[in-house]
Design a protein around this motif. Sequence first.
Motif, PDB file in Angstrom:
ATOM      1  N   LEU A  10     -15.723   7.897   2.211  1.00 20.83           N
ATOM      2  CA  LEU A  10     -14.334   7.847   2.204  1.00 20.83           C
ATOM      3  C   LEU A  10     -13.679   8.825   1.271  1.00 20.83           C
ATOM      4  N   GLU A  11     -14.299   9.081  -0.044  1.00 21.33           N
ATOM      5  CA  GLU A  11     -14.089   9.959  -1.083  1.00 21.33           C
ATOM      6  C   GLU A  11     -13.953  11.352  -0.618  1.00 21.33           C
TER       7      GLU A  11
ATOM      8  N   GLU B  97      -8.856   2.492   3.425  1.00 19.36           N
ATOM      9  CA  GLU B  97      -9.312   2.140   2.014  1.00 19.36           C
ATOM     10  C   GLU B  97      -9.064   0.652   1.872  1.00 19.36           C
ATOM     11  N   ARG B  98      -8.124   0.121   2.476  1.00 20.84           N
ATOM     12  CA  ARG B  98      -7.900  -1.277   2.229  1.00 20.84           C
ATOM     13  C   ARG B  98      -8.474  -2.345   3.195  1.00 20.84           C
TER      14      ARG B  98
ATOM     15  N   ARG C 210     -11.130  12.007   1.606  1.00 21.74           N
ATOM     16  CA  ARG C 210      -9.766  12.112   0.724  1.00 21.74           C
ATOM     17  C   ARG C 210      -9.840  13.139   0.129  1.00 21.74           C
TER      18      ARG C 210
ATOM     19  N   PRO D  83     -12.868  -1.222   4.082  1.00 19.77           N
ATOM     20  CA  PRO D  83     -13.171  -0.880   2.536  1.00 19.77           C
ATOM     21  C   PRO D  83     -14.852  -0.392   2.568  1.00 19.77           C
TER      22      PRO D  83
ATOM     23  N   TYR E  77       0.771  -1.320  -0.100  1.00 18.36           N
ATOM     24  CA  TYR E  77      -0.011   0.065   0.120  1.00 18.36           C
ATOM     25  C   TYR E  77       0.825   1.105   0.172  1.00 18.36           C
TER      26      TYR E  77
END
Length: 551
Positions: free
Chosen positions: A470-471, A461-462, A474, A465, A310
């Motif tokens: 989340l976006e 994110e990983r 970000r 999920p 990552y």
Amino acid sequence: MAATLSICSEFASTRARERDTSRTVVLIGFKRQGNLGLGYLASTLRARGYTVEILDFEDPLNNILAAVRLADPILVGFSLIFQFYIFRFEKMMRALREQGCHAHFTMGGHFPSLSHEHTLQLAPELDSVVRFEGELTLLELVDCLTTGQNWRSIQGIAYNDGQVIVANPLRALIHDLDEFPYPDRSIQPHSILGRPVMQMLASRGCARTCSFCSIHMFYRAAPGKVVRTRNPAEVAREMKMLHEERDIRLFLFQDDDFPVFGPVWHRWTRDFIAELYRQDLPGKILWKINARADAIDPELFAEMRDAGMYLVYMGLESGSDEGLITLHKTTTVAQNIRAVDTLKSLGILFDFGFMMLDPSSTFESILENVVFLRRIVGDGYMAAEFCRMIPYDGTPIKDQLAAQGRLRGDVCNPDYDFLDPRLYDFYIAVNELLNITGWIHGLKALSPQLKHLWSELAVIERLYPSVPNLEEYRQTLRHITATSNEVLFEVVEDLVHAFTEGRPARHSQAELRDQCSRFVDQLIEARDNYIQPNRHYFLRELGIEEPEPVA
């Protein structure tokens, strides 16, 4: 659990050696975020029956003195990672001697290995220096001390014999890294959003020859193969063991140069990926590596990403081709940009090392560096951070500066003259405007906090999920990063023009401190606004029962 020691190995000759394991060995070094060097030393000694206690160099001195007094060790080993701390180690040694500690004092690390004479002069309480890879040398030293045998003939040892410093022939680098037992991991790992982070090692050595780095000199001075890789199956098995026994989900590979450059290492990495799948680890763990820009291959790194990688740290170092030549990076600005663009296109987070100033710097090259930084992180993909090149002991560039009569300072403050004397005042001005005001250096500075939150976001994110929004988070983080990066770039550009045009700088410490504080506040608010509404989800994923509200 420990890796099995091969009978036909460098360790084999130590099995029948006479030893008395009734006395303790104490190792002192930095324990923050783990210390694989101390871990491998401790596990090697323990595999032969010794009791080993690891102390944190950053603990209060009185605590360390009390622990050593209680242990009554046969040997105290000091791990010197940064040469700047040599006098603090020397102070600790004197305090131990004054309290009646008669243990053998030895020291290891890059600086003691490459500059053993200087080390023994600066720390006269030392009985010896263990040079270069120290596991077998330290084991033999302890064996000799516990049985009263002469230790002064041991390979890899340097010591002060009256008025003469003796350096014995060097011990060869161990060929098969899998013969080491797994390192001691008693050090409490730090965590990212509740997930503990563990250091790992897949290889030792570095094939590159950067002029400012002592790492490749460390591995070239001793006989033996410079770069050695572990069996990829053994690396995956160790990760599996740590995942199952300690619930480790995040692994930080500490290899100086993870084996991804060229066809042979491509095969190694693909074998490693296959082993991760064989151990059913992808989707359960994440891992980070250090790599060079010229090793970033789109196809291979896509496979690594899918297997859990990552984060990639790259030593980009300069945005000027002349600077890269001075630093002997054997890379180009175009390769650096291509590597960054590749990682971005693959959705892989990257971090990077960068030197705004080096011995070849000019005001023109500084502006080139700003253009480069704006090109790679002006979009807020990662926080901008930079430093000045330091001429460490044992590096080719230090010897070159000394030959040119440009080397200045001492072991704790190595320095050099710039070709343009105005650059020294420029460096002081940059330091006062950016570092003193809390932008770049220090755990609570803005740039490290931004980098931590980007790493945390990649983990979310990983590993989490399905967490919502989340976006949006970000984009908020990217805006703060891009805006604060641009302030850094403008400060540096303005200072360049101020020095070359003979005018005052447009920014003040008070103004920048206030701006930095506002960015930190925005950062904390953005994280809180994201994490707090989703705390039920994170706690559930971590298997933590949320406490009942207080009435």
